[in-house]
Design a protein around this motif. Structure first.
Motif, PDB file in Angstrom:
ATOM      1  N   MET A   1      -0.897  14.565  76.034  1.00 44.73           N
ATOM      2  CA  MET A   1      -1.896  13.963  75.161  1.00 44.73           C
ATOM      3  C   MET A   1      -2.458  15.027  74.216  1.00 44.73           C
ATOM      4  N   PHE A   2      -2.839  14.609  73.009  1.00 49.11           N
ATOM      5  CA  PHE A   2      -3.415  15.545  72.046  1.00 49.11           C
ATOM      6  C   PHE A   2      -4.389  14.804  71.137  1.00 49.11           C
ATOM      7  N   VAL A   3      -5.200  15.566  70.440  1.00 48.30           N
ATOM      8  CA  VAL A   3      -6.107  15.008  69.445  1.00 48.30           C
ATOM      9  C   VAL A   3      -5.907  15.786  68.158  1.00 48.30           C
ATOM     10  N   GLU A   4      -5.603  15.073  67.074  1.00 49.24           N
ATOM     11  CA  GLU A   4      -5.431  15.706  65.774  1.00 49.24           C
ATOM     12  C   GLU A   4      -6.795  15.939  65.138  1.00 49.24           C
ATOM     13  N   ILE A   5      -7.053  17.205  64.759  1.00 54.38           N
ATOM     14  CA  ILE A   5      -8.322  17.607  64.144  1.00 54.38           C
ATOM     15  C   ILE A   5      -8.013  18.341  62.843  1.00 54.38           C
ATOM     16  N   HIS A   6      -8.741  18.026  61.805  1.00 57.84           N
ATOM     17  CA  HIS A   6      -8.578  18.733  60.537  1.00 57.84           C
ATOM     18  C   HIS A   6      -8.931  20.212  60.736  1.00 57.84           C
ATOM     19  N   PRO A   7      -8.162  21.141  60.166  1.00 56.51           N
ATOM     20  CA  PRO A   7      -8.438  22.575  60.359  1.00 56.51           C
ATOM     21  C   PRO A   7      -9.858  22.990  59.980  1.00 56.51           C
ATOM     22  N   ASP A   8     -10.414  22.386  58.925  1.00 59.18           N
ATOM     23  CA  ASP A   8     -11.781  22.747  58.534  1.00 59.18           C
ATOM     24  C   ASP A   8     -12.787  22.319  59.591  1.00 59.18           C
ATOM     25  N   LYS A   9     -12.583  21.145  60.167  1.00 62.63           N
ATOM     26  CA  LYS A   9     -13.479  20.683  61.232  1.00 62.63           C
ATOM     27  C   LYS A   9     -13.313  21.557  62.471  1.00 62.63           C
ATOM     28  N   ALA A  10     -12.067  21.912  62.778  1.00 60.13           N
ATOM     29  CA  ALA A  10     -11.810  22.773  63.941  1.00 60.13           C
ATOM     30  C   ALA A  10     -12.502  24.117  63.764  1.00 60.13           C
ATOM     31  N   PHE A  11     -12.440  24.689  62.578  1.00 59.97           N
ATOM     32  CA  PHE A  11     -13.112  25.967  62.306  1.00 59.97           C
ATOM     33  C   PHE A  11     -14.614  25.833  62.506  1.00 59.97           C
ATOM     34  N   GLU A  12     -15.149  24.716  62.004  1.00 60.30           N
ATOM     35  CA  GLU A  12     -16.595  24.449  62.149  1.00 60.30           C
ATOM     36  C   GLU A  12     -16.996  24.382  63.616  1.00 60.30           C
ATOM     37  N   LEU A  13     -16.102  23.840  64.466  1.00 60.32           N
ATOM     38  CA  LEU A  13     -16.410  23.659  65.885  1.00 60.32           C
ATOM     39  C   LEU A  13     -15.946  24.836  66.753  1.00 60.32           C
ATOM     40  N   GLY A  14     -15.337  25.841  66.144  1.00 62.39           N
ATOM     41  CA  GLY A  14     -14.857  26.991  66.904  1.00 62.39           C
ATOM     42  C   GLY A  14     -13.648  26.677  67.761  1.00 62.39           C
ATOM     43  N   ILE A  15     -12.789  25.789  67.262  1.00 60.00           N
ATOM     44  CA  ILE A  15     -11.623  25.336  68.031  1.00 60.00           C
ATOM     45  C   ILE A  15     -10.354  25.828  67.354  1.00 60.00           C
ATOM     46  N   LYS A  16      -9.414  26.314  68.148  1.00 59.43           N
ATOM     47  CA  LYS A  16      -8.120  26.757  67.643  1.00 59.43           C
ATOM     48  C   LYS A  16      -7.031  25.792  68.095  1.00 59.43           C
ATOM     49  N   ASP A  17      -5.906  25.811  67.384  1.00 62.67           N
ATOM     50  CA  ASP A  17      -4.775  24.961  67.749  1.00 62.67           C
ATOM     51  C   ASP A  17      -4.344  25.276  69.181  1.00 62.67           C
ATOM     52  N   GLY A  18      -4.229  24.240  70.008  1.00 66.12           N
ATOM     53  CA  GLY A  18      -3.818  24.408  71.399  1.00 66.12           C
ATOM     54  C   GLY A  18      -4.971  24.534  72.377  1.00 66.12           C
ATOM     55  N   ASP A  19      -6.201  24.661  71.882  1.00 68.58           N
ATOM     56  CA  ASP A  19      -7.362  24.717  72.779  1.00 68.58           C
ATOM     57  C   ASP A  19      -7.548  23.373  73.485  1.00 68.58           C
ATOM     58  N   MET A  20      -8.054  23.405  74.685  1.00 67.89           N
ATOM     59  CA  MET A  20      -8.468  22.190  75.365  1.00 67.89           C
ATOM     60  C   MET A  20      -9.886  21.848  74.931  1.00 67.89           C
ATOM     61  N   VAL A  21     -10.099  20.577  74.599  1.00 66.61           N
ATOM     62  CA  VAL A  21     -11.415  20.147  74.134  1.00 66.61           C
ATOM     63  C   VAL A  21     -11.858  18.919  74.923  1.00 66.61           C
ATOM     64  N   TRP A  22     -13.161  18.718  74.968  1.00 64.77           N
ATOM     65  CA  TRP A  22     -13.732  17.478  75.492  1.00 64.77           C
ATOM     66  C   TRP A  22     -14.039  16.561  74.316  1.00 64.77           C
ATOM     67  N   VAL A  23     -13.506  15.355  74.375  1.00 69.93           N
ATOM     68  CA  VAL A  23     -13.824  14.336  73.377  1.00 69.93           C
ATOM     69  C   VAL A  23     -14.758  13.334  74.045  1.00 69.93           C
ATOM     70  N   TYR A  24     -15.975  13.230  73.534  1.00 71.34           N
ATOM     71  CA  TYR A  24     -16.988  12.353  74.126  1.00 71.34           C
ATOM     72  C   TYR A  24     -17.045  11.040  73.346  1.00 71.34           C
ATOM     73  N   GLY A  25     -16.971   9.916  74.062  1.00 69.60           N
ATOM     74  CA  GLY A  25     -17.071   8.608  73.448  1.00 69.60           C
ATOM     75  C   GLY A  25     -18.475   8.060  73.497  1.00 69.60           C
ATOM     76  N   THR A  26     -18.693   6.940  72.844  1.00 69.40           N
ATOM     77  CA  THR A  26     -20.027   6.344  72.733  1.00 69.40           C
ATOM     78  C   THR A  26     -20.430   5.545  73.973  1.00 69.40           C
ATOM     79  N   MET A  27     -19.544   5.496  74.994  1.00 73.09           N
ATOM     80  CA  MET A  27     -19.845   4.733  76.212  1.00 73.09           C
ATOM     81  C   MET A  27     -20.117   5.659  77.394  1.00 73.09           C
ATOM     82  N   ASP A  28     -20.613   6.879  77.110  1.00 70.78           N
ATOM     83  CA  ASP A  28     -20.909   7.868  78.160  1.00 70.78           C
ATOM     84  C   ASP A  28     -19.665   8.248  78.946  1.00 70.78           C
TER      85      ASP A  28
END
Length: 738
Positions: free
Chosen positions: A634-661
Motif C-alpha cells: 500500500m502507498f499514498v501519493e503525496i505532492h513533493p511540495d506538500k511532502a517537504f512541508e510535512l518533513g516527509i521523504k519518498d519511502g517514509d512511513m506515514v500515518w494518514v488520519y481520517g475524519t472518523m477517528d
C-alpha cells in the motif's frame, strides 16, 4: 451504458471524466486507443493524473466533487453561443428550460473558481465537444461515489442531450462497469430497492413475479412482517452497519436491529467506514461469508464464535449467462467441476431454502419449465435462464433464450467486432443480444435511444416511465416517430391502449392479454410482438426528463462535499438536508457538513482509485503471486511540495488520519500525479488494521501474498442522496510522519 465499447470507433471526441479505463477497464481502453488512432480526440478530466490521462490528447485537473459545476460552466458557454441542438431538446427532452436557467448562473469564471479548471479551458472543452459530431462521454465511479453521485450521472446525459449526442453511433453516455457481471447483478436486483429487471417494490410487481414463480402472492406476503415491509427498500451495502450499531434505526427495520449477516460474492472492504463495519460485524449474532477466497472483512473481526467461511465455486466451476458492461448477455461454460468442498451458488441457496422450509416453492418455476419441455427434472442453469427471460419484460430480456445465447458464444467469430452485427446464420442479430431484446426475432439493441432506425433493427425512443403528462401538464411523449411506425411518441403498450395505438388483436388475443401490459405479461408475448409488427417500442417513445419532479433536486445542483476543502463555499452551495430512513438508516448530510471546520484538523483532500494489477478489494489478485509482485504494498501519493512541508521523504512511513477517528500506516510515494493539496491512495489492499498486522487471522494457507491498510479505514462519512452509494472519491485527511 447507452452504446457499446467498440462503438467508440465512430466517435470524433471522447470525453472521459471520473474514469480510468487504462487501469480499471483495460479491454475498453484498447477500443479507446483504437478510436484515437482513427482520429478521435481523447480528453480526460480527473483530479488525479491517471494512466488514462497519460494516453490522452488533453488532461484537465478538477477538484473532486465539482463535476456538476464544470458541466454547467460548459453549458453556459454552449447556450450563450448557440452551440446546442435546439431541435433535439424540443422534440425529445422535458424540463431543459430549467437547466438553461441554472447554467446561466455558472459563468466560466464561476465554474473555474469552484472546479479549479481555468475558465479558458472550460470554454475550450465546451467548444471542441460541441463541434465534434458525434462525441462520446465516459464515466465510472469517480462520478458515482459522491453524495451528489446521482446528480452527476444526470448532468452528463443532459450535456449529451444538449449536444444532440444521444442515440447516435459514437455518442451516448458510457458507464464502464467493473467486471463481467456487474451489469447482470444490477439487472437481477442486487439493489435493495427493486425486484429483478428494476421492477418497483409494489403490489403489481410482486404479483407479476408470483405468477412467474408459480406461488401465491399471499404466500410471498407471508414471508414479510407486513405489506409495508414487503414494499420498502432494504438496507444497502453501505448502510447495513447502521442497522446494527444505531438503535434509532430499528424503527426503519420493522422494529428490530439486524442480528445476522450473510455475505455471498461481494467485497465488503470496498465500502466506506471499514471501522464501523468491523464493530457491527462483532456485534452480530451470526456472520457468514461465502466466497472462493477469504473475504477481507472476515479477518478484521475480533469475534471468536459464529463466524463461518464457506467455500464457493469460482466462475471456472460454474456456468450460465453473464451480462457485460454494454448490456450484452453471454453464455459462460463450465470449465471444471468444483474442487474440494466448494459448492456452486445455486446449490448453496437451494440448501438455505430447504433448511428455511421453502425449497419446494423456491424451485417450483424450474420444475414447471421442465414439465413444459416433457422433463421430470429441471436443468441448471438453462431453465433458470428461461425463467428470467420470461419474467423480466421491463427491460426486454424475452429474446435471450439459452439456445440463442449459446449459439452466439459458440460462433462469436461470425459477428463484426465494431458493429456487433452478425453474418451468415446470425445476420440481423447483434452479438450478445444487448437488452432490450424484445422477442426471439428481435436483434438486440447495441445503441440506446436511436430513433432513426426501425425498432426491429434496435431502434427506440426514450422510455415512458412517468406517465404521459408531467405535473405541469406538458406531454411526456416524443415529437418524433420511429421509422416504419404510423404514430409519433406513444405510451407503453398495454391491453388498454393497444387498439388506440393501431395494434390489431383477435378476440382470443384480447382475452389472453386482458388487463396486461408489455411488462406484466404471463405465458405469452402478444402485446410486445404486436408492437414490434407496428414499428412501436414496447416501453413507449417519450421524452427524457432533464427535470425530475419527484426528487429533492429536480435538476442537478452543485453541492459542496460534506468534507469540503473549500469551507468558503459550503454555505453558498450547501449539502442536502439530513435524510431519515435512507435505505433503513438515518443519514447525515448538512448537519455533518457544518458540524465543525473540518479543514482545520484535516487540511488535505483525499482521493482513491484502483491499481491495474488488482481487482476490487484485491482479495483474489493479491493471492496471485505474480500480480502481488507487481503492486506488493500500500502507498499514498503525496505532492513533493506538500511532502517537504510535512518533513516527509519518498519511502517514509506515514500515518494518514481520517475524519472518523481512524488512521492508517502507509508508505509515502512522492508524485506529481496529485496536486499540492491532495493525496491519492489505492483501494485494493487490506490485511493491516491501523498498523496492526492481521496475517495471523487468516485460516492456514489462505493468506494473501500482499497486504496493506484499507483505504476505507480512513474514508470520510458520506452517501449518495438517492442510492446511498458511499462517498469514497473525496474526503479529508491529515498526514504525519510515523
Amino acid at each position: 451504458m447507452s452504446n457499446h465499447i467498440a462503438d467508440m470507433m465512430f466517435s470524433k471526441y471522447i470525453f472521459i471524466i471520473g474514469a480510468n479505463p487504462a487501469v480499471n477497464h483495460p479491454v475498453s481502453m484498447v477500443h479507446i486507443l483504437r478510436a484515437k488512432e482513427a482520429g478521435a480526440k481523447i480528453v480526460v478530466v480527473d483530479p488525479h493524473f491517471s494512466k488514462t490521462a497519460a494516453k490522452a490528447d488533453e488532461y484537465h485537473r478538477i477538484r473532486s466533487g465539482t463535476d456538476i459545476a464544470l458541466v454547467y460552466g460548459m453549458l453556459h458557454h454552449i447556450i450563450k453561443n448557440n452551440l446546442y441542438d435546439k431541435q433535439f431538446l424540443k422534440e425529445r427532452v422535458y424540463g431543459y428550460e430549467e437547466v438553461i436557467k441554472e447554467a446561466m448562473k455558472y459563468t466560466p469564471e464561476e465554474a473555474s473558481d469552484i472546479t479549479g479548471i481555468p475558465a479558458k479551458d472550460i470554454i475550450h472543452i465546451a467548444e471542441e465537444m460541441a463541434a465534434a459530431k458525434p462525441a462520446s462521454l465516459i464515466w465510472n465511479q469517480g462520478l458515482t461515489q459522491h453524495t451528489v453521485g446521482t446528480s452527476n450521472t444526470r448532468i452528463m446525459p443532459i450535456l449529451q442531450m444538449f449536444l444532440g449526442n444521444m442515440g447516435k453511433n459514437g455518442g451516448g453516455v458510457n458507464i464502464l462497469r467493473g467486471h463481467d457481471n456487474v451489469q447482470g447483478s444490477s439487472d437481477m436486483a442486487a439493489n435493495p430497492d427493486v425486484l429483478p429487471g428494476y421492477y418497483p417494490l409494489n403490489e403489481a410487481s410482486w404479483k407479476h413475479f408470483a405468477k412467474h414463480w408459480y406461488v401465491e402472492y399471499d404466500w410471498l406476503l407471508s414471508r414479510f412482517k407486513d405489506k409495508k415491509m414487503m414494499e420498502s427498500s432494504g438496507y444497502a451495502h453501505s448502510t447495513w452497519k447502521f442497522g446494527v450499531l444505531d438503535e434509532e434505526n430499528a424503527a426503519n427495520n420493522g422494529g428490530t436491529m439486524l442480528r445476522a449477516l450473510v455475505v455471498i460474492g461481494t467485497g465488503m472492504t470496498s465500502v466506506s467506514l471499514l471501522d464501523l463495519q468491523k464493530k457491527a460485524m462483532d456485534k452480530l449474532e451470526l456472520v457468514v461469508f461465502i466466497d472462493p477466497y477469504v473475504n477481507d472483512l472476515a479477518i478484521y473481526s475480533n469475534r471468536e464464535d459464529n463466524l463461518f467461511l464457506l467455500p464457493a465455486a469460482s466462475q471456472m466451476e460454474s456456468s450460465g449467462s453473464v451480462a457485460a458492461t454494454n448490456r450484452s448477455y453471454q453464455w459462460r461454460s463450465k470449465v471444471m467441476e468444483p474442487l474440494f468442498e466448494c459448492r456452486e451458488d445455486q446449490d448453496i441457496l437451494f440448501d438455505f431454502a430447504k433448511r428455511f422450509g421453502f425449497l419446494e416453492e423456491y424451485q417450483r418455476s424450474l420444475y414447471e419449465i421442465a414439465k413444459k419441455d416433457g422433463r421430470a427434472e429441471f436443468i441448471w442453469p438453462e431453465d433458470a435462464t428461461t425463467e428470467l427471460t420470461q419474467s423480466i419484460r421491463s427491460i426486454g430480456l424475452q429474446g435471450m433464450s439459452p439456445k440463442r445465447l449459446k449459439a452466439h458464444q459458440e460462433n462469436w467469430h461470425m459477428f463484426d467486432k465494431v458493429t456487433l452485427e452478425g453474418k451468415g446464420p446470425f445476420k440481423g442479430e447483434y452479438y450478445g443480444l444487448p437488452w432490450p431484446c424484445w422477442s426471439d426475432k428481435h436483434p438486440g439493441t447495441p445503441v440506446f435511444y436511436n430513433d432513426s432506425i426501425p425498432v426491429m433493427r434496435g431502434g427506440m425512443g426514450f422510455r415512458v416511465n412517468w406517465g404521459e403528462t408531467s405535473p405541469d401538464g406538458q406531454s411526456m411523449l416524443s415529437l418524433r416517430q420511429l421509422p416504419n411506425s404510423q404514430i409519433k411518441g406513444h405510451p407503453p403498450i398495454s391491453a388498454a391502449n393497444a387498439q388506440s395505438l393501431g395494434l390489431k388483436l383477435t378476440q382470443e388475443e384480447k382475452k389472453i392479454v386482458d388487463g396486461s401490459t408489455y411488462a406484466l405479461g404471463f405465458g405469452n408475448n402478444i402485446l410486445v410482438e404486436k408492437a414490434l409488427e407496428a414499428g412501436l417500442c414496447p416501453y413507449g417513445n417519450g421524452k427524457a426528463r432533464a427535470l425530475v419532479w419527484n426528487w429533492y433536486d429536480k435538476i442537478p445542483l452543485h453541492r459542496e462535499p460534506i468534507h469540503s476543502i473549500r469551507q468558503d463555499l459550503i454555505h453558498k452551495y450547501p449539502q442536502f438536508p439530513d435524510k431519515p430512513n435512507h435505505y433503513r438508516a438515518n443519514i447525515k448530510y448538512r448537519s455533518r457538513q457544518i458540524e465543525k471546520d473540518w479543514v482545520k484538523d484535516f487540511p488535505i483532500n483525499m482521493l482513491s482509485g484502483r491499481l491495474v494489477s488488482h481487482m476490487g478489494t484485491g482479495t483474489e489478485t493479491r493471492s496471485a503471486k505474480y500480480l502481488a509482485e507487481v503492486h506488493s504494498e500500500m502507498f499514498v501519493e503525496i505532492h513533493p511540495d506538500k511532502a517537504f512541508e510535512l518533513g516527509i521523504k519518498d519511502g517514509d512511513m506515514v500515518w494518514v488520519y481520517g475524519t472518523m477517528d481512524t488512521r492508517a500506516l502507509i508508505k509515502a510515494k512522492l508524485s506529481y500525479r496529485v496536486d499540492v493539496n491532495s493525496v491519492w491512495v489505492p483501494q485494493n489492499f487490506s490485511g493491516l488494521d491501523q498498523g496492526e498486522n492481521l496475517l495471523s487471522k487468516y485460516p492456514e494457507g489462505t493468506a494473501a501474498y500482499a497486504i496493506g491498510e484499507s483505504a476505507n479505514m480512513i474514508s470520510s462519512y458520506g452517501f449518495d442522496y438517492n442510492t446511498a452509494c458511499p462517498e469514497t472519491k473525496c474526503g479529508l485527511c491529515r498526514i504525519e510522519k510515523a
